[in-house]
Design a protein around this motif. Sequence first.
Motif, PDB file in Angstrom:
ATOM      1  N   ASP A 278      -9.694   6.455  -3.552  1.00  0.00           N
ATOM      2  CA  ASP A 278      -8.573   6.323  -4.487  1.00  0.00           C
ATOM      3  C   ASP A 278      -8.878   7.048  -5.791  1.00  0.00           C
ATOM      4  O   ASP A 278      -8.002   7.695  -6.375  1.00  0.00           O
ATOM      5  CB  ASP A 278      -8.280   4.844  -4.775  1.00  0.00           C
ATOM      6  CG  ASP A 278      -7.514   4.177  -3.641  1.00  0.00           C
ATOM      7  OD1 ASP A 278      -6.942   4.911  -2.809  1.00  0.00           O
ATOM      8  OD2 ASP A 278      -7.486   2.933  -3.593  1.00  0.00           O
TER       9      ASP A 278
ATOM     10  N   LYS B 268       0.837  -1.207   0.000  1.00  0.00           N
ATOM     11  CA  LYS B 268       0.000   0.000   0.000  1.00  0.00           C
ATOM     12  C   LYS B 268       0.868   1.253   0.000  1.00  0.00           C
ATOM     13  O   LYS B 268       0.591   2.217  -0.725  1.00  0.00           O
ATOM     14  CB  LYS B 268      -0.919  -0.004   1.221  1.00  0.00           C
ATOM     15  CG  LYS B 268      -2.051  -1.019   1.158  1.00  0.00           C
ATOM     16  CD  LYS B 268      -2.910  -0.955   2.424  1.00  0.00           C
ATOM     17  CE  LYS B 268      -4.019  -1.990   2.401  1.00  0.00           C
ATOM     18  NZ  LYS B 268      -4.826  -1.966   3.654  1.00  0.00           N
TER      19      LYS B 268
ATOM     20  N   LYS C  92      -8.524  10.788  -5.178  1.00  0.00           N
ATOM     21  CA  LYS C  92      -7.117  11.182  -5.096  1.00  0.00           C
ATOM     22  C   LYS C  92      -6.474  11.227  -6.480  1.00  0.00           C
ATOM     23  O   LYS C  92      -5.644  12.098  -6.767  1.00  0.00           O
ATOM     24  CB  LYS C  92      -6.358  10.217  -4.191  1.00  0.00           C
ATOM     25  CG  LYS C  92      -6.696  10.354  -2.708  1.00  0.00           C
ATOM     26  CD  LYS C  92      -5.895   9.364  -1.868  1.00  0.00           C
ATOM     27  CE  LYS C  92      -6.185   9.545  -0.386  1.00  0.00           C
ATOM     28  NZ  LYS C  92      -5.422   8.569   0.453  1.00  0.00           N
ATOM     29  N   THR C  93      -6.859  10.295  -7.347  1.00  0.00           N
ATOM     30  CA  THR C  93      -6.329  10.292  -8.713  1.00  0.00           C
ATOM     31  C   THR C  93      -6.732  11.564  -9.453  1.00  0.00           C
ATOM     32  O   THR C  93      -5.915  12.163 -10.175  1.00  0.00           O
ATOM     33  CB  THR C  93      -6.845   9.065  -9.481  1.00  0.00           C
ATOM     34  OG1 THR C  93      -6.399   7.877  -8.823  1.00  0.00           O
ATOM     35  CG2 THR C  93      -6.337   9.054 -10.912  1.00  0.00           C
TER      36      THR C  93
ATOM     37  N   GLU D  71       1.104   4.139  -2.942  1.00  0.00           N
ATOM     38  CA  GLU D  71       0.885   5.553  -2.642  1.00  0.00           C
ATOM     39  C   GLU D  71       2.086   6.397  -3.049  1.00  0.00           C
ATOM     40  O   GLU D  71       1.942   7.512  -3.562  1.00  0.00           O
ATOM     41  CB  GLU D  71       0.585   5.734  -1.153  1.00  0.00           C
ATOM     42  CG  GLU D  71      -0.812   5.308  -0.747  1.00  0.00           C
ATOM     43  CD  GLU D  71      -1.891   6.038  -1.529  1.00  0.00           C
ATOM     44  OE1 GLU D  71      -1.812   7.282  -1.642  1.00  0.00           O
ATOM     45  OE2 GLU D  71      -2.798   5.375  -2.048  1.00  0.00           O
TER      46      GLU D  71
ATOM     47  N   LYS E 119       2.003   6.951  -6.779  1.00  0.00           N
ATOM     48  CA  LYS E 119       1.023   7.966  -7.172  1.00  0.00           C
ATOM     49  C   LYS E 119       1.524   9.370  -6.858  1.00  0.00           C
ATOM     50  O   LYS E 119       1.350  10.294  -7.662  1.00  0.00           O
ATOM     51  CB  LYS E 119      -0.307   7.699  -6.468  1.00  0.00           C
ATOM     52  CG  LYS E 119      -1.012   6.441  -6.946  1.00  0.00           C
ATOM     53  CD  LYS E 119      -2.323   6.205  -6.194  1.00  0.00           C
ATOM     54  CE  LYS E 119      -3.051   4.972  -6.712  1.00  0.00           C
ATOM     55  NZ  LYS E 119      -4.313   4.712  -5.991  1.00  0.00           N
TER      56      LYS E 119
ATOM     57  N   GLN F   1      -5.388   3.050 -13.212  1.00  0.00           N
ATOM     58  CA  GLN F   1      -5.998   1.914 -12.528  1.00  0.00           C
ATOM     59  C   GLN F   1      -7.260   1.550 -13.305  1.00  0.00           C
ATOM     60  O   GLN F   1      -8.377   1.841 -12.919  1.00  0.00           O
ATOM     61  CB  GLN F   1      -6.312   2.242 -11.066  1.00  0.00           C
ATOM     62  CG  GLN F   1      -6.515   1.013 -10.197  1.00  0.00           C
ATOM     63  CD  GLN F   1      -6.288   1.295  -8.723  1.00  0.00           C
ATOM     64  OE1 GLN F   1      -6.100   2.438  -8.313  1.00  0.00           O
ATOM     65  NE2 GLN F   1      -6.283   0.252  -7.910  1.00  0.00           N
TER      66      GLN F   1
END
Length: 504
Positions: free
Chosen positions: A436, A313, A439-440, A317, A320, A333
């Motif tokens: 997620d 994880k 955040k992307t 992160e 990213k 993703q």
Amino acid sequence: MSINRTIALIYSEKDDAMIDGGIKGWVTNFHKFLSTLMYQITRENPEIKLITESNFSAAELDDYFIILTVVTSNLTSNEVLIKALNAHGKKLKTQEKLVVDGVPRFFKILKRPYDPDIHLNELEDLLTYDFYLVDPLTGDPQEFTRFFGNDAERSYWMKLVDMAYDINHVLNAKEAADGSGTYATIPREKTVYLASTGVDMVIQRDIIKRELIRHGYKVLPDHSLPKESKALDRMVRDDLERCRLSIHLVGEDYGYKPRGSELSVVDIQNRVASDHTYQMVERNKEAKSDDKKPFSRLIWVSPDLKNVTERQKIFIEDLKSDAAALEEAEVLQIQLQELKRIVREELVTGGRFNNRREIRGLDEEQKDEKTKMIYLIADKRDVDEIEGIQTYLKAQGFNVVSPSYEGDLVDLRYIHQENLRRCDASIIYFGQATEDWIKTKLQDLLKAPGFGREKPLSAKAVYFMGQKDVDMEHYKKNNAMVLGNNGGTFSPEHLKPFLTKMES
């Protein structure tokens, strides 16, 4: 050495013992399947001669144009045979005849996990063909004793088909004048670095590799990766210098750690590729337009992650965060089929470096300087829920655009980037989407200058439909306003701080 089309398949008799249930041995089946595939591909019957310890002759190695070796502890225990194979490999390297048009004439086959380089040190740079399955949950290897079924089709047969095409490539390739074949005719623009992966992404990597090769691209690394970290670092850097694009597939497995490092080989390749991307950006800033060498990096994170360790994880992160700081890097993703289309777009049309295209579905409304554009980003599941926000903002005189959801993925991606380039401010709607995903999209806002954006956003915000159990510090770090977050219905009052900031 006489050049012919004869193929030698060298193995230990112990590795061809009859399989439980009265099934013929592993090597016998391999030989039968490969012979059938070679006929289907070539419409000929190239001879594949079976050679064991009992009929092996070092003097006859020169008679074979291609040598296939099933490498196991049974085979390597025969010191005379291994010594002869090493000597033959060394001679071919000295004569620069080990490789033909980028493909070695020596194939190392593994029916179960094994390190052949300890024994075949003269051939350690050559890739292995792994004909076994690794359980992605436990990491336990499984030797194939049943050659038909879903697992065999996805792993054993796909690898066998690839190997058959590689053998055919060697048989039909014309050797260079000096006897070596080094891929010299394929330019940098058609060369891709496809990073090695954890055990759970091996099949996905093979699919991408096959797709690239069939479209005429060279795929690196085309050699075995060093097992020592410093040598690995140097080799990855050298390979990246020859590439236009690097692709990194990330799943649940962090990967093995090479000697001298606490980082996995998957992690190291990503870090080296990140450094290379920054270097290429700086290099291109100083270069003349004709001398620029575009380089980009795609990181694909499997959308089907389930059993992810805390270490993995953190790794994802970090990937990213690193990609968010550089427009030449992108984390995706999405489904694998969609990734293949993105890769093709990146290589054929220039991808993100091609920032002028005509796309159906792109809002081409020309706004005057007084009409500000707000890009309202929402997941497809939340399309109906954003109607109240859209209606209110349009009533206030704003031009409101949203992502497109129907059509070709490559076009949808371009429309999204074009909206990021043109908008004055943006709101990300946090309804049914995952954090997620949110955040992307925040990272996309950070990278908007890479899509041709010339001025900073006047305001950016995340609109929470209802309270969310998330880390608010992340949004503060990204300088994103948090709107809503206090109920389940939209109120114009929620947008007041955002509109005030836009006006200021």
